[in-house]
Design a protein around this motif. Structure first.
Motif, PDB file in Angstrom:
ATOM      1  N   LYS A  34       6.315  -3.105  -9.014  1.00  0.00           N
ATOM      2  CA  LYS A  34       4.926  -2.713  -9.231  1.00  0.00           C
ATOM      3  C   LYS A  34       4.467  -1.562  -8.353  1.00  0.00           C
ATOM      4  CE  LYS A  34       3.263  -7.128 -11.051  1.00  0.00           C
ATOM      5  NZ  LYS A  34       2.281  -8.231 -10.889  1.00  0.00           N
ATOM      6  N   ASN A  35       5.098  -1.383  -7.194  1.00  0.00           N
ATOM      7  CA  ASN A  35       4.673  -0.307  -6.300  1.00  0.00           C
ATOM      8  C   ASN A  35       5.299   1.041  -6.663  1.00  0.00           C
ATOM      9  OD1 ASN A  35       7.247  -1.162  -5.568  1.00  0.00           O
ATOM     10  ND2 ASN A  35       6.976  -0.595  -3.419  1.00  0.00           N
ATOM     11  N   VAL A  36       6.086   1.074  -7.751  1.00  0.00           N
ATOM     12  CA  VAL A  36       6.747   2.302  -8.192  1.00  0.00           C
ATOM     13  C   VAL A  36       6.003   2.853  -9.416  1.00  0.00           C
ATOM     14  CG1 VAL A  36       8.858   3.313  -9.126  1.00  0.00           C
ATOM     15  CG2 VAL A  36       8.997   1.586  -7.323  1.00  0.00           C
ATOM     16  N   VAL A  37       5.677   4.156  -9.386  1.00  0.00           N
ATOM     17  CA  VAL A  37       4.976   4.791 -10.504  1.00  0.00           C
ATOM     18  C   VAL A  37       5.972   5.054 -11.628  1.00  0.00           C
ATOM     19  CG1 VAL A  37       3.624   6.779 -11.246  1.00  0.00           C
ATOM     20  CG2 VAL A  37       3.330   5.874  -8.941  1.00  0.00           C
ATOM     21  N   GLN A  38       5.658   4.551 -12.800  1.00  0.00           N
ATOM     22  CA  GLN A  38       6.557   4.687 -13.948  1.00  0.00           C
ATOM     23  C   GLN A  38       5.734   4.882 -15.219  1.00  0.00           C
ATOM     24  OE1 GLN A  38       8.837   1.141 -14.836  1.00  0.00           O
ATOM     25  NE2 GLN A  38      10.412   2.260 -15.962  1.00  0.00           N
ATOM     26  N   HIS A 103      10.721  11.164 -22.615  1.00  0.00           N
ATOM     27  CA  HIS A 103      11.489  10.047 -23.165  1.00  0.00           C
ATOM     28  C   HIS A 103      12.608   9.636 -22.203  1.00  0.00           C
ATOM     29  CE1 HIS A 103      12.254   7.499 -26.597  1.00  0.00           C
ATOM     30  NE2 HIS A 103      13.534   7.810 -26.596  1.00  0.00           N
ATOM     31  N   ALA A 104      13.228  10.618 -21.569  1.00  0.00           N
ATOM     32  CA  ALA A 104      14.286  10.320 -20.602  1.00  0.00           C
ATOM     33  C   ALA A 104      13.704   9.816 -19.284  1.00  0.00           C
ATOM     34  CB  ALA A 104      15.136  11.570 -20.364  1.00  0.00           C
ATOM     35  N   GLN A 108      12.815   5.781 -15.368  1.00  0.00           N
ATOM     36  CA  GLN A 108      12.968   5.838 -13.917  1.00  0.00           C
ATOM     37  C   GLN A 108      11.628   6.128 -13.260  1.00  0.00           C
ATOM     38  OE1 GLN A 108      15.757   9.296 -14.185  1.00  0.00           O
ATOM     39  NE2 GLN A 108      14.351  10.280 -12.736  1.00  0.00           N
ATOM     40  N   GLU A 109      11.636   6.197 -11.935  1.00  0.00           N
ATOM     41  CA  GLU A 109      10.402   6.449 -11.200  1.00  0.00           C
ATOM     42  C   GLU A 109       9.861   7.835 -11.536  1.00  0.00           C
ATOM     43  OE1 GLU A 109       8.695   6.510  -6.591  1.00  0.00           O
ATOM     44  OE2 GLU A 109      10.845   6.231  -6.985  1.00  0.00           O
ATOM     45  N   LEU A 110       8.572   7.887 -11.859  1.00  0.00           N
ATOM     46  CA  LEU A 110       7.944   9.154 -12.184  1.00  0.00           C
ATOM     47  C   LEU A 110       7.780   9.975 -10.913  1.00  0.00           C
ATOM     48  CD1 LEU A 110       6.671  10.866 -14.414  1.00  0.00           C
ATOM     49  CD2 LEU A 110       4.502   9.719 -13.976  1.00  0.00           C
ATOM     50  N   GLY A 111       8.310  11.202 -10.923  1.00  0.00           N
ATOM     51  CA  GLY A 111       8.297  12.046  -9.741  1.00  0.00           C
ATOM     52  C   GLY A 111       9.661  12.174  -9.099  1.00  0.00           C
ATOM     53  N   SER A 112      10.591  11.289  -9.477  1.00  0.00           N
ATOM     54  CA  SER A 112      11.964  11.394  -8.980  1.00  0.00           C
ATOM     55  C   SER A 112      12.734  12.403  -9.827  1.00  0.00           C
ATOM     56  CB  SER A 112      12.664  10.036  -9.018  1.00  0.00           C
ATOM     57  OG  SER A 112      12.764   9.573 -10.354  1.00  0.00           O
ATOM     58  N   GLN A 113      13.896  12.801  -9.371  1.00  0.00           N
ATOM     59  CA  GLN A 113      14.691  13.783 -10.103  1.00  0.00           C
ATOM     60  C   GLN A 113      15.408  13.122 -11.277  1.00  0.00           C
ATOM     61  OE1 GLN A 113      17.335  15.809  -7.385  1.00  0.00           O
ATOM     62  NE2 GLN A 113      15.686  17.045  -6.511  1.00  0.00           N
ATOM     63  N   LEU A 179       8.878  15.641 -12.931  1.00  0.00           N
ATOM     64  CA  LEU A 179       7.503  15.646 -13.407  1.00  0.00           C
ATOM     65  C   LEU A 179       6.587  15.184 -12.280  1.00  0.00           C
ATOM     66  CD1 LEU A 179       7.806  14.055 -16.967  1.00  0.00           C
ATOM     67  CD2 LEU A 179       7.870  16.460 -16.341  1.00  0.00           C
ATOM     68  N   ASP A 180       5.363  15.640 -12.295  1.00  0.00           N
ATOM     69  CA  ASP A 180       4.399  15.235 -11.279  1.00  0.00           C
ATOM     70  C   ASP A 180       3.943  13.801 -11.541  1.00  0.00           C
ATOM     71  OD1 ASP A 180       2.127  14.939  -9.588  1.00  0.00           O
ATOM     72  OD2 ASP A 180       1.823  17.108  -9.619  1.00  0.00           O
ATOM     73  N   PRO A 181       4.068  12.890 -10.565  1.00  0.00           N
ATOM     74  CA  PRO A 181       3.640  11.495 -10.782  1.00  0.00           C
ATOM     75  C   PRO A 181       2.152  11.360 -11.058  1.00  0.00           C
ATOM     76  CG  PRO A 181       4.152  11.891  -8.464  1.00  0.00           C
ATOM     77  CD  PRO A 181       4.627  13.087  -9.214  1.00  0.00           C
TER      78      PRO A 181
END
Length: 301
Positions: A34-38, A103-104, A108-113, A179-181
């Motif tokens: 829950k603490n990860v932006v997705q 879509h890809a 995964q976590e938004l903002g990660s590579q 992408l910017d979280p």
């Protein structure tokens, strides 16, 4: 026209099959902590886009050729959406790339590579891995990086680019994309729409038809709209009334045919200056209409 009528006659049967497929279609992956932006986890057969982007000229229906550069201007958008844009004009092909990146990234976590190859990106778009397509892909990613937009949708305003960062290994053709979280609030439950990819892909190369498909996908129960308003929102550069109306009708026919091919109902009628569209609400749109219908109504004075 006969082909379209035959498809429309088969809609009930195809709708039943489509419903069975949808019920069998599992969501990909699993939610992160829950603490990860997705991003939301939408199913494989659809692509998700913020409503404001589909209800504006951000990704327009523009002709081939030299791109107009917009230097921080407000784009045509439906009431409730404000988009200020700086950069080369974006078209429906650019939206295909951005949708595929989203879509890809949703897994995964938004903002990660996000690491994926040109082959994988092109495959997500239903394209073959050719030298020409790789060049076009890179040009479109460059455009999505080299822009600045301010978008106000609902209570939230985002200021930034559509892709924060991108790099590519020329030998392996592996892309690294970020992408910017802070994009996440644009994907709140009532702020984005799931687009049927099969329909959109069937309309590949038909800029206005693709825009219309996306625009009407955001409406559970479309309301009549002026021809002039629709063309303005789409970013159409055609200013000749008769030819623009003909192109609009042709594009709406294409959407109806592509929708019918997968069992979705989409029909329209142009009465005077107004375009009336009827479609079958699906998924969350059905729930939205049901909730709205259950709310107590105020008596008119």
């Amino acid at each position: 026209m006969k082909k379209l009528n035959d498809l429309l006659a088969r809609i009930p049967e195809m709708q039943a099959k489509a419903k069975q497929r949808a019920e069998r279609e599992p969501l990909p992956g699993a939610p992160l902590p829950k603490n990860v932006v997705q991003l939301p986890l939408w199913p494989e057969p659809v692509r998700a886009v913020p409503n404001g982007f589909l209800r504006s000229a951000l990704f327009g229906a523009i002709a081939k050729g030299k791109r107009l550069y917009i230097n921080g201007e407000d784009l045509a958008a439906i009431d409730g959406v404000t988009i200020r844009y700086k950069g080369e004009r974006l078209d429906q092909g650019d939206l295909d790339v951005w949708e595929s990146v989203l879509h890809a990234v949703r897994l995964q976590e938004l903002g990660s590579q996000c690491h994926l190859t040109s082959y994988a990106l092109l495959k997500l778009m239903g394209l073959t891995d050719t030298g020409k397509n790789r060049v076009t892909l890179q040009n479109r990613i460059e455009r999505l990086v080299a822009n600045a937009l301010t978008v106000k949708q609902g209570r939230y305003t985002y200021i930034g680019s559509l892709i924060r960062f991108a790099a590519k290994d020329e030998e392996t053709q592996e892309w690294v994309i970020e992408l910017d979280p802070r994009l996440r609030p644009l994907f709140a439950a009532d702020q984005f729409t799931q687009i049927e990819w099969a329909v959109r892909h069937a309309l590949n190369g038909q800029q206005l038809a693709q825009w219309l498909h996306g625009f009407y996908a955001t409406h559970a129960k479309p309301f009549p709209m002026k021809v002039e308003t629709l063309l303005s929102l789409s970013g159409s550069e055609n200013t000749e009334p008769r030819s623009s109306r003909q192109k609009l009708r042709k594009a709406l026919n294409a959407v109806a045919e592509a929708s019918a091919s997968i069992g979705q109902s989409f029909s329209y009628e142009i009465r005077g200056d107004l375009v009336h569209v009827q479609k079958l609400a699906i998924g969350t749109q059905r729930r939205h209409l049901a909730k709205k219908a259950s709310q107590p109504r105020k008596l008119r004075s």
